[in-house]
Design a protein around this motif. Structure first.
Motif, PDB file in Angstrom:
ATOM      1  N   THR A 147      42.066  53.045  11.504  1.00 29.90           N
ATOM      2  CA  THR A 147      40.609  52.783  11.186  1.00 29.90           C
ATOM      3  C   THR A 147      40.024  51.713  12.242  1.00 29.90           C
ATOM      4  O   THR A 147      39.004  52.010  12.921  1.00 29.90           O
ATOM      5  CB  THR A 147      40.429  52.621   9.908  1.00 29.90           C
ATOM      6  OG1 THR A 147      41.123  53.386   9.189  1.00 29.90           O
ATOM      7  CG2 THR A 147      38.943  52.785   9.568  1.00 29.90           C
ATOM      8  N   VAL A 148      40.594  50.742  12.343  1.00 32.16           N
ATOM      9  CA  VAL A 148      40.102  49.596  13.372  1.00 32.16           C
ATOM     10  C   VAL A 148      40.108  50.155  14.645  1.00 32.16           C
ATOM     11  O   VAL A 148      39.343  49.931  15.448  1.00 32.16           O
ATOM     12  CB  VAL A 148      40.965  48.404  13.022  1.00 32.16           C
ATOM     13  CG1 VAL A 148      40.432  47.400  14.031  1.00 32.16           C
ATOM     14  CG2 VAL A 148      40.757  47.787  11.768  1.00 32.16           C
ATOM     15  N   THR A 205      37.497  51.663  19.629  1.00 28.63           N
ATOM     16  CA  THR A 205      37.327  52.716  20.705  1.00 28.63           C
ATOM     17  C   THR A 205      35.793  53.149  20.765  1.00 28.63           C
ATOM     18  O   THR A 205      35.280  53.300  21.993  1.00 28.63           O
ATOM     19  CB  THR A 205      38.279  53.913  20.043  1.00 28.63           C
ATOM     20  OG1 THR A 205      39.626  53.186  20.524  1.00 28.63           O
ATOM     21  CG2 THR A 205      38.263  54.750  21.523  1.00 28.63           C
ATOM     22  N   LYS A 206      35.284  53.685  19.467  1.00 29.71           N
ATOM     23  CA  LYS A 206      33.943  54.035  19.722  1.00 29.71           C
ATOM     24  C   LYS A 206      32.950  53.087  20.261  1.00 29.71           C
ATOM     25  O   LYS A 206      32.019  53.116  21.290  1.00 29.71           O
ATOM     26  CB  LYS A 206      33.467  54.140  18.174  1.00 29.71           C
ATOM     27  CG  LYS A 206      32.119  55.104  18.040  1.00 29.71           C
ATOM     28  CD  LYS A 206      31.039  54.324  17.915  1.00 29.71           C
ATOM     29  CE  LYS A 206      29.890  55.047  17.655  1.00 29.71           C
ATOM     30  NZ  LYS A 206      28.663  54.328  18.428  1.00 29.71           N
ATOM     31  N   GLU A 207      33.247  51.663  19.978  1.00 29.14           N
ATOM     32  CA  GLU A 207      32.346  50.496  20.727  1.00 29.14           C
ATOM     33  C   GLU A 207      32.633  50.671  22.156  1.00 29.14           C
ATOM     34  O   GLU A 207      31.702  50.378  23.089  1.00 29.14           O
ATOM     35  CB  GLU A 207      32.505  49.312  20.139  1.00 29.14           C
ATOM     36  CG  GLU A 207      32.038  49.196  18.719  1.00 29.14           C
ATOM     37  CD  GLU A 207      30.307  49.706  18.636  1.00 29.14           C
ATOM     38  OE1 GLU A 207      29.615  49.096  19.366  1.00 29.14           O
ATOM     39  OE2 GLU A 207      30.307  50.369  17.585  1.00 29.14           O
ATOM     40  N   ALA A 228      30.933  52.014  27.790  1.00 33.65           N
ATOM     41  CA  ALA A 228      31.376  52.657  29.090  1.00 33.65           C
ATOM     42  C   ALA A 228      30.343  53.666  29.374  1.00 33.65           C
ATOM     43  O   ALA A 228      30.103  53.857  30.638  1.00 33.65           O
ATOM     44  CB  ALA A 228      32.791  53.461  28.801  1.00 33.65           C
ATOM     45  N   VAL A 229      29.363  54.080  28.553  1.00 32.64           N
ATOM     46  CA  VAL A 229      28.558  55.133  28.825  1.00 32.64           C
ATOM     47  C   VAL A 229      27.073  54.485  29.093  1.00 32.64           C
ATOM     48  O   VAL A 229      26.068  55.233  28.969  1.00 32.64           O
ATOM     49  CB  VAL A 229      28.404  56.332  27.873  1.00 32.64           C
ATOM     50  CG1 VAL A 229      29.806  57.153  28.042  1.00 32.64           C
ATOM     51  CG2 VAL A 229      28.055  55.988  26.439  1.00 32.64           C
ATOM     52  N   ALA A 284      30.759  46.137  10.159  1.00 35.45           N
ATOM     53  CA  ALA A 284      30.515  47.302   9.263  1.00 35.45           C
ATOM     54  C   ALA A 284      31.630  48.212   9.228  1.00 35.45           C
ATOM     55  O   ALA A 284      32.340  48.535   8.300  1.00 35.45           O
ATOM     56  CB  ALA A 284      29.311  48.266   9.976  1.00 35.45           C
ATOM     57  N   ASP A 285      32.465  48.407  10.305  1.00 38.22           N
ATOM     58  CA  ASP A 285      33.796  49.160  10.387  1.00 38.22           C
ATOM     59  C   ASP A 285      34.768  48.360   9.698  1.00 38.22           C
ATOM     60  O   ASP A 285      35.558  48.917   8.692  1.00 38.22           O
ATOM     61  CB  ASP A 285      34.288  49.244  11.953  1.00 38.22           C
ATOM     62  CG  ASP A 285      33.328  50.228  12.797  1.00 38.22           C
ATOM     63  OD1 ASP A 285      32.628  50.902  12.113  1.00 38.22           O
ATOM     64  OD2 ASP A 285      33.427  50.242  13.843  1.00 38.22           O
TER      65      ASP A 285
END
Length: 110
Positions: free
Chosen positions: A68-69, A74-76, A81-82, A93-94
């Protein structure tokens, strides 16, 4: 575990973080609710899948938290990156969602 830290530090060093916070990055915005709920669901589901496949409670809980972490960071990093912003508030919050999912699974998995 040491290799995970090397990847994290290297990606942070070369990917970098934004120099300024995102202007609409509120502590209690809708985005934080999505991060919280998503992390709680990932933690709970991955814990359940691991337990259903024979893992003991401690192993399932630890592996689910790590997954989960990892998804949250990875999402951040992908956001960064984009061209979007890396948000430590999203990470908080995660973490809260991960902890909540773990507590809920502790209540269910007795």
């Amino acid at each position: 575990m040491r290799h995970a830290w090397i990847v994290f530090v290297a990606s942070w060093q070369f990917g970098g973080a934004p120099e300024r916070p995102r202007p609409d990055d509120e502590w209690f915005g809708r985005d934080k609710l999505y991060h919280f709920a998503g992390s709680a669901v990932i933690q709970s589901l991955s814990h359940s899948v691991l337990r259903a496949n024979g893992a003991d409670y401690a192993s399932a809980s630890g592996a689910a938290a790590g997954l989960t972490v990892g998804v949250g960071f990875t999402k951040e990093f992908v956001d960064r990156a984009v061209g979007k912003y890396f948000s430590w508030k999203d990470i908080a919050a995660d973490a809260a969602g991960t902890g909540t999912g773990a507590v809920l699974m502790r209540q269910v998995d007795r």
